[in-house]
Design a protein around this motif. Structure first.
Motif, PDB file in Angstrom:
ATOM      1  N   UNK A  16       0.824  -1.208   0.000  1.00 59.76           N
ATOM      2  CA  UNK A  16       0.000   0.000   0.000  1.00 59.76           C
ATOM      3  C   UNK A  16       0.864   1.266   0.000  1.00 59.76           C
ATOM      4  N   UNK A  17       1.926   1.257   0.807  1.00 53.62           N
ATOM      5  CA  UNK A  17       2.819   2.416   0.870  1.00 53.62           C
ATOM      6  C   UNK A  17       3.513   2.636  -0.471  1.00 53.62           C
ATOM      7  N   UNK A  18       4.061   1.552  -1.038  1.00 60.01           N
ATOM      8  CA  UNK A  18       4.774   1.676  -2.307  1.00 60.01           C
ATOM      9  C   UNK A  18       3.838   2.091  -3.438  1.00 60.01           C
ATOM     10  N   UNK A  19       2.628   1.545  -3.445  1.00 67.09           N
ATOM     11  CA  UNK A  19       1.647   1.937  -4.475  1.00 67.09           C
ATOM     12  C   UNK A  19       1.380   3.439  -4.420  1.00 67.09           C
ATOM     13  N   UNK A  20       1.238   3.961  -3.186  1.00 72.49           N
ATOM     14  CA  UNK A  20       0.954   5.384  -3.023  1.00 72.49           C
ATOM     15  C   UNK A  20       2.092   6.243  -3.563  1.00 72.49           C
ATOM     16  N   UNK A  21       3.327   5.894  -3.207  1.00 72.81           N
ATOM     17  CA  UNK A  21       4.480   6.688  -3.643  1.00 72.81           C
ATOM     18  C   UNK A  21       4.715   6.562  -5.145  1.00 72.81           C
ATOM     19  N   UNK A  22       4.565   5.347  -5.675  1.00 74.81           N
ATOM     20  CA  UNK A  22       4.755   5.124  -7.108  1.00 74.81           C
ATOM     21  C   UNK A  22       3.729   5.924  -7.912  1.00 74.81           C
ATOM     22  N   UNK A  24       2.197   8.681  -6.992  1.00 76.99           N
ATOM     23  CA  UNK A  24       2.491  10.112  -6.905  1.00 76.99           C
ATOM     24  C   UNK A  24       3.571  10.528  -7.900  1.00 76.99           C
ATOM     25  N   UNK A  25       4.451   9.580  -8.270  1.00 72.96           N
ATOM     26  CA  UNK A  25       5.531   9.869  -9.224  1.00 72.96           C
ATOM     27  C   UNK A  25       5.049   9.743 -10.668  1.00 72.96           C
ATOM     28  N   UNK A 110      12.013   5.506  -3.835  1.00 76.13           N
ATOM     29  CA  UNK A 110      11.753   6.307  -5.024  1.00 76.13           C
ATOM     30  C   UNK A 110      13.052   6.912  -5.577  1.00 76.13           C
ATOM     31  N   UNK A 111      13.962   7.300  -4.679  1.00 76.44           N
ATOM     32  CA  UNK A 111      15.255   7.821  -5.135  1.00 76.44           C
ATOM     33  C   UNK A 111      16.030   6.742  -5.891  1.00 76.44           C
TER      34      UNK A 111
END
Length: 230
Positions: A16-22, A24-25, A110-111
């Motif tokens: 869930x966390x990775x989906x959100x950040x991905x 947003x990018x 993400x970096x």
């Protein structure tokens, strides 16, 4: 342009966390929760990059990485709770582009994604380039190496190490130079990773006697691609 990123992890909170950040990018997250589903989703979507957990049901991340590397150079970042040097080096040696240990900062992930994709952009600029020496042809676009006309099976990283050296004949590269050039400045690696790749590269190439080039070890410094001139 392909904007799919495959997240392969069976931990729902991490997914869930990775989906959100991905998202947003500006990427489209595709989720797989075991090794077999990862391979299936990879074949279906052909993602731009894979975030690959090691400890998954059915097939672990190492197995999945090996299978994907048989016919694809898609960037793979391994994410795992295992932080031992052996696991990290093994992941990189079988073809992973980077390795992140849990717990991690989503911003760091993400970096790392951005860094890997930047290197991908650079390599795509060189896609049409071919390096040739007597008895040696390196085609970066096809990830193909021919020695005296015979194809040599190399991993993505082994070929990239060879490409860097052969692109700069006579130049000595330290282990840190090669880590930075092939794995990227954001990768905090171990010099043994470079030594392992050079050892495998030499074994696979088994340079025939009489060819005027070779990969030389410069003791205490690093490696260079040496070309002998008559």
């Amino acid at each position: 342009m392909n904007k799919f990123l495959l997240i392969a992890d069976d931990n729902e909170s991490i997914v869930d966390i990775l989906k959100s950040y991905v998202s947003k990018e500006g990427y489209y997250p595709i989720v797989a929760r075991d090794g077999e589903e990862t391979l299936s989703k990879f074949a279906e979507y052909r993602p731009l990059l894979i975030l690959l957990d090691v400890l998954m049901p059915k097939k672990d991340g190492f197995t999945v990485c090996r299978e994907i590397r048989q016919n694809s150079s898609v960037p793979i970042i391994m994410i795992t709770s295992k932080g031992e040097d052996g696991d990290r080096i093994m992941g990189l040696d079988i073809g992973a582009d980077d390795y992140i240990v849990k717990p991690f900062s989503p911003g760091e992930v993400m970096a790392r994604i951005r860094a890997v994709l930047r290197r991908l952009d650079i390599s795509e600029e060189l896609n049409n380039e071919i390096i040739e020496y007597p008895g040696l042809v390196i085609k970066l676009s096809d990830y193909e190496v021919l020695i005296e006309g015979k194809p040599i099976s190399l991993t993505k990283k082994e070929l990239e190490v060879l490409w860097i050296l052969a692109s700069n004949p006579g130049k000595v590269f330290s282990r840190d130079n090669l880590l930075n050039s092939v794995w990227g400045y954001e990768y905090f690696g171990d010099a043994r990773t470079v030594d392992t790749h050079i050892k495998r590269l030499r074994a696979k190439m088994n340079v025939p006697a009489g060819l005027p080039w070779d990969i030389r070890t410069i003791w205490g410094v690093g490696y260079k691609f040496e070309v002998k001139h008559d």
